[in-house]
Design a protein around this motif. Structure first.
Motif, mmCIF file in Angstrom:
data_model
loop_
_atom_site.group_PDB
_atom_site.id
_atom_site.type_symbol
_atom_site.label_atom_id
_atom_site.label_comp_id
_atom_site.label_asym_id
_atom_site.label_seq_id
_atom_site.Cartn_x
_atom_site.Cartn_y
_atom_site.Cartn_z
ATOM 1 N N ARG A 129 0.816 -1.213 0.000
ATOM 2 C CA ARG A 129 0.000 0.000 0.000
ATOM 3 C C ARG A 129 0.854 1.268 0.000
ATOM 4 N N GLN A 137 0.444 4.222 -2.734
ATOM 5 C CA GLN A 137 0.121 5.594 -2.326
ATOM 6 C C GLN A 137 1.161 6.580 -2.824
ATOM 7 N N ARG A 158 0.548 7.180 -6.528
ATOM 8 C CA ARG A 158 -0.622 8.029 -6.769
ATOM 9 C C ARG A 158 -0.302 9.492 -6.507
ATOM 10 N N MET A 161 -7.201 4.679 -11.899
ATOM 11 C CA MET A 161 -8.135 4.896 -10.786
ATOM 12 C C MET A 161 -9.036 6.073 -11.119
ATOM 13 N N SER A 175 -7.843 0.237 -10.020
ATOM 14 C CA SER A 175 -7.712 0.240 -8.564
ATOM 15 C C SER A 175 -9.050 0.511 -7.902
ATOM 16 N N CYS A 217 -9.385 0.433 -4.306
ATOM 17 C CA CYS A 217 -9.144 1.228 -3.089
ATOM 18 C C CYS A 217 -8.859 2.688 -3.421
ATOM 19 N N ASP A 218 -8.049 2.945 -4.453
ATOM 20 C CA ASP A 218 -7.753 4.333 -4.815
ATOM 21 C C ASP A 218 -8.979 5.039 -5.374
ATOM 22 N N THR A 219 -9.800 4.313 -6.130
ATOM 23 C CA THR A 219 -11.019 4.917 -6.683
ATOM 24 C C THR A 219 -11.955 5.349 -5.565
ATOM 25 N N ASP A 264 -10.938 6.180 -2.587
ATOM 26 C CA ASP A 264 -10.253 7.285 -1.899
ATOM 27 C C ASP A 264 -10.457 8.626 -2.589
#
Length: 494
Positions: free
Chosen positions: A65, A69, A72, A92, A394, A396-398, A400
């Motif tokens: 992760r 991160q 990103r 994402m 992604s 999780c990023d989407t 976020d």
């Protein structure tokens, strides 16, 4: 003379390998850049491709992760990298993900890394089957997750969850490690419901061996495609063979019986009947691979989500109290001898509990993303994705970055109580993926997690001994410390 020999020796020992390494890196960069499609005027996305051959796989495996991160923050919603032996673009954001998920069979096709395909095999519906094959196999498995089938599963799930929580409350010692305990619970449920195993079929030691084999297989799903002793792929294949042997034993037992036990047909039974009904020869290897994937999807992801539920409810007691108030209104918080039995109709009335599960899946989706391959050169957000490159969308990023959600870091189930416009929310919240490849067992997962939440809320109070957990992805999201927790019985007072 001696000094000259020392200098020459030093140059050969240190400088020459360094120059060769730098030359290899430069050639690697040139190779990666030259793989862009010259017929498309758009540039490749920003990003780096890492070391020759290895790319950035090692950084991803070691940092998970943290690595994602950092990428990103540095490159934004779309960037290039090189993972698992393939040039890759990571995507994402709702609009970018919409483009990928709705482009199935037209722009992209499912393409998991070579290590995943090697371990799970060619018979698995999600990673490897295409077009008509996937559609027919998915349609068969969907019958195992119909509303009528789910109704049959409710008492089985409730029985397993209640027995598990009773063991937790009766456990000696100051704390219990939640994550391994939940994994074992979800594994038992998946074995009973998806594959038709009965509790008497596995001893505690045999069950633990299967759980450990599954953990070893999953740890090594995403590894370099090198099958040599002690490599990740080697260990994953060895663990998979243990699982396959047990599943084959169960398949042969099913073949010997004329009618399924328990009055309903599990997913594996339906797959067997589908194969025989189409006049095909029963392919044992394909069935074992399909069953392995069902177990993977049916227990690892739900174990991750259930663990996150315990964490979030343990940190937000006011949310737990609201869940209990909803249970009280529905007559589900009475003394044990008067409790209303759970069924699909009762579960569907628990709207707030459903929102708690959604919020848990928003903040901590068990699966961080999905893999595709570009069937032709794509244009996305001002960049090109060349034909043949891998595409990772992604989840999780989407979640976020979704504009749909305010105060994104806050655990607030009420945000899901008000319906959002379908167009704006469809690809902002994708814990089960989307498009043609959305999770076939998502309704089963929702029912299982609701029952787990109900039983947990009406029987237990608990304290997280280490506070908010640090989560890691490997490849499923889990707490690094296994979530040590102290459980006590719920007093019944809210």
């Amino acid at each position: 003379m001696g000094f000259s020999v020392l200098v020459a020796s030093a140059l050969c020992t240190f400088l020459l390998p360094l120059l060769l390494f730098l030359a290899a890196v430069k050639l690697w960069d040139l190779y990666c850049v030259s793989s862009r499609d010259p017929s498309c005027p758009l540039p490749l996305p920003p990003g780096t491709m890492g070391l020759p051959f290895f790319g950035e796989t090692l950084q991803l495996v070691l940092q998970r992760r943290k690595f994602l991160q950092m990428k990103r923050r540095k490159y934004g919603f779309i960037y290039k990298t090189h993972l698992f032996g393939r040039p890759t673009v990571r995507v994402m954001g709702a609009e970018n993900v919409r483009h990928i998920l709705l482009g199935e069979h037209r722009l992209v096709s499912v393409q998991w890394p070579a290590s995943v395909r090697t371990i799970l095999g060619s018979g698995c519906p999600s990673p490897t089957l295409h077009n008509g094959q996937h559609k027919h196999r998915k349609k068969v498995i969907m019958r195992a997750f119909s509303r009528d089938a789910l109704q049959h599963y409710v008492p089985v799930i409730q029985e397993e969850v209640s027995a598990c929580l009773a063991r937790w409350l009766g456990a000696a010692g100051p704390c219990l490690l939640v994550y391994p305990e939940v994994k074992r619970l979800m594994f038992r449920i998946a074995m009973r419901i998806l594959l038709g195993f009965q509790p008497r079929q596995a001893s505690p030691d045999g069950e633990q061996q299967l759980v450990e084999a599954f953990e070893e297989m999953i740890r090594n799903l995403f590894s370099l495609p090198i099958d040599v002793p002690f490599s990740g792929l080697y260990r994953g294949l060895r663990a998979r063979n243990i699982i396959h042997a047990k599943i084959e034993e169960n398949i042969r037992a099913k073949m010997a019986r004329k009618e399924p036990e328990g009055g309903y047909k599990d997913a594996l039974q339906l797959l067997m009947e589908y194969t025989q009904g189409n006049g095909e020869q029963l392919n044992m290897q394909e069935l074992k691979e399909s069953a392995t994937e069902l177990l993977f999807g049916g227990h690892e992801t739900t174990a991750s989500a259930a663990t996150s539920l315990i964490a979030f409810l343990g940190l937000h007691h006011e949310v737990l109290q609201k869940v209990r108030k909803e249970l009280q209104v529905q007559g589900l918080l009475c003394s044990s001898n008067q409790e209303k039995q759970l069924d699909m109709e009762v579960l569907e009335q628990l709207k707030y509990t459903g929102c708690v599960i959604k919020e848990t899946l928003r903040l901590s989706p068990p699966v961080p993303g999905g893999f595709r391959i570009a069937l032709k050169t794509l244009e996305l957000n001002g960049y090109q994705i060349p034909k043949g490159w891998n595409v990772i969308y992604s989840i999780c990023d989407t979640h976020d970055v979704a504009d749909l959600f305010t105060n994104k870091e806050e655990f607030n189930p009420d945000r899901f109580m008000s319906p959002s416009p379908e167009d704006s929310s469809r690809f902002s919240f994708i814990p089960f993926g989307g498009g043609l490849r959305s999770c076939v067992g998502k309704e089963f997962a929702k029912v299982l997690l609701k029952i787990f939440t109900v039983e947990l809320a009406r029987s237990c109070d608990w304290q997280l001994l280490n506070g908010p957990p640090t989560m890691k992805t490997g490849p499923i999201v889990y707490p690094v410390d296994n979530l040590p927790t102290k459980f006590i019985g719920f007093s019944g007072q809210i």
